[in-house]
Design a protein around this motif. Sequence first.
Motif, PDB file in Angstrom:
ATOM      1  N   THR A  63       0.835  -1.191   0.000  1.00 14.76           N
ATOM      2  CA  THR A  63       0.000   0.000   0.000  1.00 14.76           C
ATOM      3  C   THR A  63       0.881   1.256   0.000  1.00 14.76           C
ATOM      4  O   THR A  63       1.784   1.367   0.837  1.00 14.76           O
ATOM      5  CB  THR A  63      -0.897   0.034   1.247  1.00 14.76           C
ATOM      6  OG1 THR A  63      -1.686  -1.156   1.282  1.00 14.76           O
ATOM      7  CG2 THR A  63      -1.807   1.245   1.244  1.00 14.76           C
ATOM      8  N   PRO A  64       0.657   2.195  -0.905  1.00 18.44           N
ATOM      9  CA  PRO A  64       1.441   3.438  -0.864  1.00 18.44           C
ATOM     10  C   PRO A  64       1.268   4.148   0.479  1.00 18.44           C
ATOM     11  O   PRO A  64       0.168   4.216   1.020  1.00 18.44           O
ATOM     12  CB  PRO A  64       0.860   4.263  -2.012  1.00 18.44           C
ATOM     13  CG  PRO A  64       0.282   3.247  -2.951  1.00 18.44           C
ATOM     14  CD  PRO A  64      -0.245   2.149  -2.079  1.00 18.44           C
ATOM     15  N   TYR A  65       2.356   4.675   1.004  1.00 17.24           N
ATOM     16  CA  TYR A  65       2.283   5.397   2.266  1.00 17.24           C
ATOM     17  C   TYR A  65       1.425   6.656   2.135  1.00 17.24           C
ATOM     18  O   TYR A  65       0.710   7.020   3.077  1.00 17.24           O
ATOM     19  CB  TYR A  65       3.683   5.814   2.719  1.00 17.24           C
ATOM     20  CG  TYR A  65       4.584   4.678   3.132  1.00 17.24           C
ATOM     21  CD1 TYR A  65       5.738   4.393   2.420  1.00 17.24           C
ATOM     22  CD2 TYR A  65       4.289   3.887   4.239  1.00 17.24           C
ATOM     23  CE1 TYR A  65       6.591   3.371   2.803  1.00 17.24           C
ATOM     24  CE2 TYR A  65       5.122   2.866   4.630  1.00 17.24           C
ATOM     25  CZ  TYR A  65       6.275   2.599   3.918  1.00 17.24           C
ATOM     26  OH  TYR A  65       7.098   1.580   4.299  1.00 17.24           O
ATOM     27  N   ALA A  66       1.527   7.336   1.002  1.00 21.83           N
ATOM     28  CA  ALA A  66       0.743   8.549   0.712  1.00 21.83           C
ATOM     29  C   ALA A  66       0.692   9.496   1.901  1.00 21.83           C
ATOM     30  O   ALA A  66      -0.382   9.817   2.422  1.00 21.83           O
ATOM     31  CB  ALA A  66      -0.675   8.155   0.277  1.00 21.83           C
ATOM     32  N   PRO A  67       1.826   9.980   2.375  1.00 24.22           N
ATOM     33  CA  PRO A  67       1.827  10.808   3.592  1.00 24.22           C
ATOM     34  C   PRO A  67       1.232  12.192   3.365  1.00 24.22           C
ATOM     35  O   PRO A  67       1.397  12.804   2.309  1.00 24.22           O
ATOM     36  CB  PRO A  67       3.319  10.914   3.922  1.00 24.22           C
ATOM     37  CG  PRO A  67       4.003  10.786   2.602  1.00 24.22           C
ATOM     38  CD  PRO A  67       3.177   9.800   1.823  1.00 24.22           C
TER      39      PRO A  67
END
Length: 384
Positions: A63-67
């Motif tokens: 899953t992309p971290y997408a911070p």
Amino acid sequence: MTATGDLPDDPSGPLPGFHPALRAELTFPLAWGSSPERDFEAWRRAARATVEDHLLVGRQDDTPYAPEFTARSDGDGYTRELVTLSLTRYGRVRGALLTPHGAGPFPAVLLLHDHGSRFDIGKEKLVRPWYDDSRLAAAEDWADRHFDGRFLGDELAGRGYAVLCADALGWGDREPLTYTRQQALAGNLFHLGSSLAGLLAREDERAAGFLASLDRVDARRVAAVGFSMGGYRAWQTAALSDFVAAAVSVCWMTGLKEMMVPGNNTLRGQSAFHMLHPGLARYLDLPDVASIAAPRPMLFLGGEQDRLFTAEGVRTAYARLRAVWHSRGAADRLRTETWPDVGHAFPLRMQDEAFGWLESVLAAPARPPGEGGVPRPRGLFTKE
């Protein structure tokens, strides 16, 4: 259980009458030195795979971290901000991220909070909550009780480390638990084919990868540091993640058999479910799991007055750890200490020794296990 459902009638917890027979069957056959595998790197891979299998959660989570970064402000020599990211595909997690002023990349610390049967604060136990005055009194009380009034995250940031500290499930921003509800949460996750301890381990592993991925961080110099349950999480993360170059574990190391004795806190259930991987003990003892991190630098500190761990259990675990690091020609990279006048706490003098040790092992890029450098995780990260 009492009629009110608050605390067990017998806080020591019941052991079945045949528990000596079950105990005798725990021979830990996959431990280094007992396992038929004589190549250490092959043993590490097999032992880690065994742990991964017993987490009861997916081995890979891409899953992309997408911070998302918010609530930025200046501390004393460092910048503070909140970061919300996806550590697994199951939800978003909020953490505190501290970055020293100046030019990076910086050495970094994944700071892991304790249990303590207090759930309204999580990351706030270790990082002063600049973003929420309503939590400050509770956070200061916790720091006073366990850390001589010091916020460990702020101290480390002031010493030049980038610091990440996030809430575990059931603490702080993540649906705070009560003492009794944690057992229901653990049981329901078991029903769903998962594990509370496994989810916690996977999130910590992923958090280490996220921290190492930041451009502000020197990916070769990331350490895991924790007290109490956080100490358990620190050595466990080092065992599961090659992004962790060193670890400091305070007040959490023991042999399993020596811990599970009448009167020990573990027998209550409750907090134990955050650190219990069903079936793993048929293969590896607790220090055997920590040994997967060898020969990376590791510091274990404990207090002789700590009533949560028997003296025999601590001695047994330390001896097993030392045997592994010695077998790798790396005895100088492992340090185990028991402080005679300390209980279940991390006082200032112990902190200063731990942070001095950390500075010495992260002063130059640490050698990761095996050949080559520490990889920087890419493809999961939105540019900071």
